[in-house]
Write an enzyme that holds these catalytic residues in place. Structure first.
Site, PDB file in Angstrom:
ATOM      1  N   PRO A   1     -28.356   3.485  11.274  1.00 23.24           N
ATOM      2  CA  PRO A   1     -29.135   3.533  12.524  1.00 23.24           C
ATOM      3  C   PRO A   1     -28.069   3.812  13.436  1.00 23.24           C
ATOM      4  O   PRO A   1     -26.872   3.603  13.561  1.00 23.24           O
ATOM      5  CB  PRO A   1     -29.413   1.945  12.428  1.00 23.24           C
ATOM      6  CG  PRO A   1     -28.735   1.392  11.419  1.00 23.24           C
ATOM      7  CD  PRO A   1     -28.546   2.214  10.350  1.00 23.24           C
ATOM      8  N   ASN A   2     -28.669   4.740  14.555  1.00 24.57           N
ATOM      9  CA  ASN A   2     -28.101   5.085  15.799  1.00 24.57           C
ATOM     10  C   ASN A   2     -27.287   6.223  15.511  1.00 24.57           C
ATOM     11  O   ASN A   2     -26.549   6.866  16.739  1.00 24.57           O
ATOM     12  CB  ASN A   2     -27.342   3.748  16.344  1.00 24.57           C
ATOM     13  CG  ASN A   2     -28.482   2.771  16.724  1.00 24.57           C
ATOM     14  OD1 ASN A   2     -29.541   3.266  17.392  1.00 24.57           O
ATOM     15  ND2 ASN A   2     -28.060   1.649  16.588  1.00 24.57           N
TER      16      ASN A   2
ATOM     17  N   ARG B   1     -23.753   9.633  23.747  1.00 24.65           N
ATOM     18  CA  ARG B   1     -23.685   8.402  24.203  1.00 24.65           C
ATOM     19  C   ARG B   1     -22.504   7.890  23.745  1.00 24.65           C
ATOM     20  O   ARG B   1     -21.869   7.934  22.527  1.00 24.65           O
ATOM     21  CB  ARG B   1     -24.704   7.445  24.126  1.00 24.65           C
ATOM     22  CG  ARG B   1     -25.979   7.916  24.740  1.00 24.65           C
ATOM     23  CD  ARG B   1     -27.103   7.070  24.629  1.00 24.65           C
ATOM     24  NE  ARG B   1     -28.531   7.818  24.575  1.00 24.65           N
ATOM     25  CZ  ARG B   1     -29.567   7.182  24.119  1.00 24.65           C
ATOM     26  NH1 ARG B   1     -29.764   6.016  23.896  1.00 24.65           N
ATOM     27  NH2 ARG B   1     -30.699   8.109  23.899  1.00 24.65           N
TER      28      ARG B   1
ATOM     29  N   TYR C   1     -17.145   6.641  19.946  1.00 27.17           N
ATOM     30  CA  TYR C   1     -17.734   7.615  18.858  1.00 27.17           C
ATOM     31  C   TYR C   1     -17.571   8.912  18.926  1.00 27.17           C
ATOM     32  O   TYR C   1     -17.879   9.727  17.961  1.00 27.17           O
ATOM     33  CB  TYR C   1     -19.158   7.247  18.625  1.00 27.17           C
ATOM     34  CG  TYR C   1     -19.635   5.778  18.214  1.00 27.17           C
ATOM     35  CD1 TYR C   1     -19.214   5.237  17.013  1.00 27.17           C
ATOM     36  CD2 TYR C   1     -20.421   4.923  19.070  1.00 27.17           C
ATOM     37  CE1 TYR C   1     -19.329   3.720  16.581  1.00 27.17           C
ATOM     38  CE2 TYR C   1     -20.625   3.671  18.603  1.00 27.17           C
ATOM     39  CZ  TYR C   1     -19.960   3.084  17.445  1.00 27.17           C
ATOM     40  OH  TYR C   1     -20.322   1.862  17.239  1.00 27.17           O
TER      41      TYR C   1
ATOM     42  N   ASN D   1     -22.361   5.813   5.439  1.00 27.56           N
ATOM     43  CA  ASN D   1     -22.237   5.174   6.632  1.00 27.56           C
ATOM     44  C   ASN D   1     -23.477   4.365   7.129  1.00 27.56           C
ATOM     45  O   ASN D   1     -24.573   4.892   7.556  1.00 27.56           O
ATOM     46  CB  ASN D   1     -21.754   6.398   7.738  1.00 27.56           C
ATOM     47  CG  ASN D   1     -21.505   5.421   9.026  1.00 27.56           C
ATOM     48  OD1 ASN D   1     -21.533   4.138   9.189  1.00 27.56           O
ATOM     49  ND2 ASN D   1     -20.844   6.507   9.987  1.00 27.56           N
TER      50      ASN D   1
ATOM     51  N   ALA E   1     -24.702  -0.481  11.606  1.00 28.91           N
ATOM     52  CA  ALA E   1     -24.462  -1.755  11.559  1.00 28.91           C
ATOM     53  C   ALA E   1     -25.286  -2.607  10.477  1.00 28.91           C
ATOM     54  O   ALA E   1     -25.040  -3.556  10.314  1.00 28.91           O
ATOM     55  CB  ALA E   1     -25.426  -2.106  13.008  1.00 28.91           C
TER      56      ALA E   1
ATOM     57  N   GLU F   1     -17.917   4.203   0.951  1.00 30.46           N
ATOM     58  CA  GLU F   1     -18.404   3.540   2.148  1.00 30.46           C
ATOM     59  C   GLU F   1     -17.652   4.296   3.418  1.00 30.46           C
ATOM     60  O   GLU F   1     -16.332   4.459   3.132  1.00 30.46           O
ATOM     61  CB  GLU F   1     -17.990   2.002   2.265  1.00 30.46           C
ATOM     62  CG  GLU F   1     -18.197   1.446   3.581  1.00 30.46           C
ATOM     63  CD  GLU F   1     -17.878  -0.098   3.694  1.00 30.46           C
ATOM     64  OE1 GLU F   1     -17.555  -0.600   2.744  1.00 30.46           O
ATOM     65  OE2 GLU F   1     -18.098  -0.535   4.824  1.00 30.46           O
TER      66      GLU F   1
ATOM     67  N   HIS G   1     -16.925   4.884   7.667  1.00 32.02           N
ATOM     68  CA  HIS G   1     -17.041   4.639   9.084  1.00 32.02           C
ATOM     69  C   HIS G   1     -16.182   5.351   9.929  1.00 32.02           C
ATOM     70  O   HIS G   1     -15.107   5.960   9.594  1.00 32.02           O
ATOM     71  CB  HIS G   1     -16.863   3.101   9.377  1.00 32.02           C
ATOM     72  CG  HIS G   1     -17.620   2.270   8.550  1.00 32.02           C
ATOM     73  ND1 HIS G   1     -18.764   1.960   8.859  1.00 32.02           N
ATOM     74  CD2 HIS G   1     -17.270   1.475   7.510  1.00 32.02           C
ATOM     75  CE1 HIS G   1     -19.445   1.083   8.045  1.00 32.02           C
ATOM     76  NE2 HIS G   1     -18.322   0.737   7.015  1.00 32.02           N
TER      77      HIS G   1
ATOM     78  N   ARG H   1     -12.275  -3.773  15.463  1.00 30.78           N
ATOM     79  CA  ARG H   1     -13.378  -4.138  16.381  1.00 30.78           C
ATOM     80  C   ARG H   1     -13.660  -5.592  16.409  1.00 30.78           C
ATOM     81  O   ARG H   1     -13.176  -6.450  16.089  1.00 30.78           O
ATOM     82  CB  ARG H   1     -14.597  -3.166  16.306  1.00 30.78           C
ATOM     83  CG  ARG H   1     -14.035  -1.625  16.409  1.00 30.78           C
ATOM     84  CD  ARG H   1     -15.266  -0.747  16.104  1.00 30.78           C
ATOM     85  NE  ARG H   1     -16.064  -0.839  17.093  1.00 30.78           N
ATOM     86  CZ  ARG H   1     -17.251  -0.235  17.205  1.00 30.78           C
ATOM     87  NH1 ARG H   1     -17.689   0.624  16.182  1.00 30.78           N
ATOM     88  NH2 ARG H   1     -18.056  -0.541  18.199  1.00 30.78           N
TER      89      ARG H   1
HETATM   90  O1  CA2 Z   1     -17.927   3.153  12.963  1.00 31.19           O
HETATM   91  C1  CA2 Z   1     -18.994   3.646  12.320  1.00 31.19           C
HETATM   92  O2  CA2 Z   1     -18.990   4.630  11.710  1.00 31.19           O
HETATM   93  C2  CA2 Z   1     -19.999   2.516  12.349  1.00 31.19           C
HETATM   94  O3  CA2 Z   1     -20.722   2.409  11.048  1.00 31.19           O
HETATM   95  C3  CA2 Z   1     -20.909   2.888  13.356  1.00 31.19           C
HETATM   96  C4  CA2 Z   1     -22.093   1.951  13.688  1.00 31.19           C
HETATM   97  C5  CA2 Z   1     -21.486   0.427  13.978  1.00 31.19           C
HETATM   98  O4  CA2 Z   1     -22.384  -0.402  13.935  1.00 31.19           O
HETATM   99  C6  CA2 Z   1     -20.558  -0.075  12.730  1.00 31.19           C
HETATM  100  O5  CA2 Z   1     -20.068  -1.240  12.946  1.00 31.19           O
HETATM  101  C7  CA2 Z   1     -19.587   0.853  12.561  1.00 31.19           C
HETATM  102  C8  CA2 Z   1     -22.903   2.087  15.001  1.00 31.19           C
HETATM  103  C9  CA2 Z   1     -23.383   3.757  14.942  1.00 31.19           C
HETATM  104  C10 CA2 Z   1     -23.701   3.898  16.617  1.00 31.19           C
HETATM  105  O6  CA2 Z   1     -23.550   5.030  17.061  1.00 31.19           O
HETATM  106  C11 CA2 Z   1     -23.634   5.404  18.203  1.00 31.19           C
HETATM  107  C12 CA2 Z   1     -23.312   6.857  18.335  1.00 31.19           C
HETATM  108  C13 CA2 Z   1     -23.604   7.200  19.716  1.00 31.19           C
HETATM  109  C14 CA2 Z   1     -23.934   6.312  20.622  1.00 31.19           C
HETATM  110  C15 CA2 Z   1     -24.382   4.923  20.234  1.00 31.19           C
HETATM  111  C16 CA2 Z   1     -24.178   4.546  18.884  1.00 31.19           C
END
Ligand code: CA2
Length: 143
Positions: free
Chosen positions: A10-11, A18, A23, A72, A75, A96, A98, A105
């Protein structure tokens, strides 16, 4: 020939659009391009998928013909016993991945259900982690 599924949760479709301070500015499309280039160098084939839905991610894990999965899970990493169970049932190696260093974090990101069933984890290297993960998976499958 090695066939690898690169699965994004997700996301991650928002990458590059964003929160660049967390990121980065690279988009998921850019990352797919990096994976395509790495697959070419390795002589491997790949599928690149993203979903915001837990059930869809599980369906993709069940259905894939890939020999190994780079995941990946976003969340869902920190919440999803269902994805952990899908990996166990798939009975194939999972790496896995990230973008960020989840251990630097918030505390709620320190625990990963995926780590319990993955043979390795890469985090904190941003988009560069994707081609590195492909190389590591390719070598793992050749063992
Ligand atoms: O660091 C990573 O790759 C994560 O898997 C990213 C997840 C986060 O919940 C994990 O704890 C670590 C979140 C991805 C959200 O990606 C976004 C990218 C741009 C703008 C907003 C969110």
């Amino acid at each position: 020939m090695t066939h690898i599924l690169i699965l994004n949760g997700p996301n991650l479709n928002l990458l590059g659009t964003r929160q660049p301070e967390t990121y980065g500015t690279v988009t998921l499309k850019d990352i797919e391009g990096m994976c395509a280039a790495e697959a070419g160098k390795l002589g491997a084939t790949y599928e690149f998928e993203q979903s915001n839905h837990e059930g869809t991610l599980i369906d993709l894990i069940h259905a894939t013909k890939a020999q190994g999965i780079i995941l990946n899970a976003g969340a869902y990493t920190h919440t999803s016993i269902a994805i952990m169970d899908a990996i166990t049932s798939a009975n194939k190696p999972v790496l896995e991945l990230h973008l960020s260093n989840i251990h630097q974090r918030e505390r709620f990101r320190h625990h990963s259900y995926i780590s319990k069933v993955a043979f390795a984890m890469i985090c904190g290297l941003g988009a560069s982690g994707y081609p590195l993960a492909m190389r590591a998976m390719h070598e793992h499958l050749a063992l």
